[in-house]
Design a protein around this motif. Structure first.
Motif, short mmCIF file in Angstrom:
data_model
loop_
_atom_site.label_atom_id
_atom_site.label_comp_id
_atom_site.label_asym_id
_atom_site.label_seq_id
_atom_site.Cartn_x
_atom_site.Cartn_y
_atom_site.Cartn_z
N ALA A 70 -7.64 -1.92 11.00
CA ALA A 70 -6.27 -1.74 10.52
C ALA A 70 -6.22 -1.78 9.00
N SER A 71 -6.99 -2.67 8.39
CA SER A 71 -7.03 -2.77 6.92
C SER A 71 -7.64 -1.53 6.29
N GLU A 72 -8.69 -1.00 6.89
CA GLU A 72 -9.30 0.23 6.38
C GLU A 72 -8.31 1.39 6.43
N LEU A 73 -7.61 1.50 7.55
CA LEU A 73 -6.61 2.56 7.69
C LEU A 73 -5.45 2.36 6.71
N ALA A 74 -5.09 1.11 6.45
CA ALA A 74 -4.01 0.82 5.50
C ALA A 74 -4.40 1.27 4.10
N ARG A 75 -5.67 1.13 3.74
CA ARG A 75 -6.11 1.61 2.42
C ARG A 75 -5.99 3.12 2.32
N ILE A 76 -6.26 3.82 3.40
CA ILE A 76 -6.08 5.27 3.41
C ILE A 76 -4.59 5.59 3.33
N ALA A 77 -3.79 4.87 4.11
CA ALA A 77 -2.34 5.11 4.13
C ALA A 77 -1.71 4.87 2.76
#
Length: 115
Positions: free
Chosen positions: A75-82
């Motif tokens: 979720a944190s990795e995806l949040a960085r992309i988001a």
């Protein structure tokens, strides 16, 4: 390693040809983050174990820490992309203050500090 799809790594403006697909991808990315957070929360405080048939007691053999960490990290990795895409603008426009939004806003702060 995550692969970044086109228009995930930048803000796409309304006059650009891929704006609507970038918006759709932003909403999809937010849903992915929400799913991973939901899975992470389902592992929080959970244990592996079995019931001892002789005593009837529940015997704890392990905790679900690794599963929790894996989902949280995803979720944190995806949040960085988001934070670098239209997903960020979507959660800002919606005025969201849930866990997924806070994760994205925090990632945005880190991205902005890094330059």
């Amino acid at each position: 390693m995550l692969t970044i799809e086109p228009d995930y790594d930048r803000f796409v403006e309304t006059h650009e040809p891929h704006y609507f697909s970038a918006q759709a991808r932003g909403f999809a990315l937010i849903r992915q983050i929400e799913r991973h957070l939901k899975r992470a929360n389902s592992y929080a405080g959970q244990y592996y174990g079995y019931t001892d048939h002789e005593t009837g007691d529940f015997v704890i053999t392990d905790e679900c820490d690794e599963e929790y960490e894996a989902e949280w990290n995803r979720a944190s990795e995806l949040a960085r992309i988001a934070a670098r895409s239209n997903a960020y603008r979507i959660i800002r426009a919606q005025g969201r203050d849930d866990e997924a939004a806070m994760l994205i806003l925090e990632a945005r702060t880190l991205v902005a500090q890094q330059g």
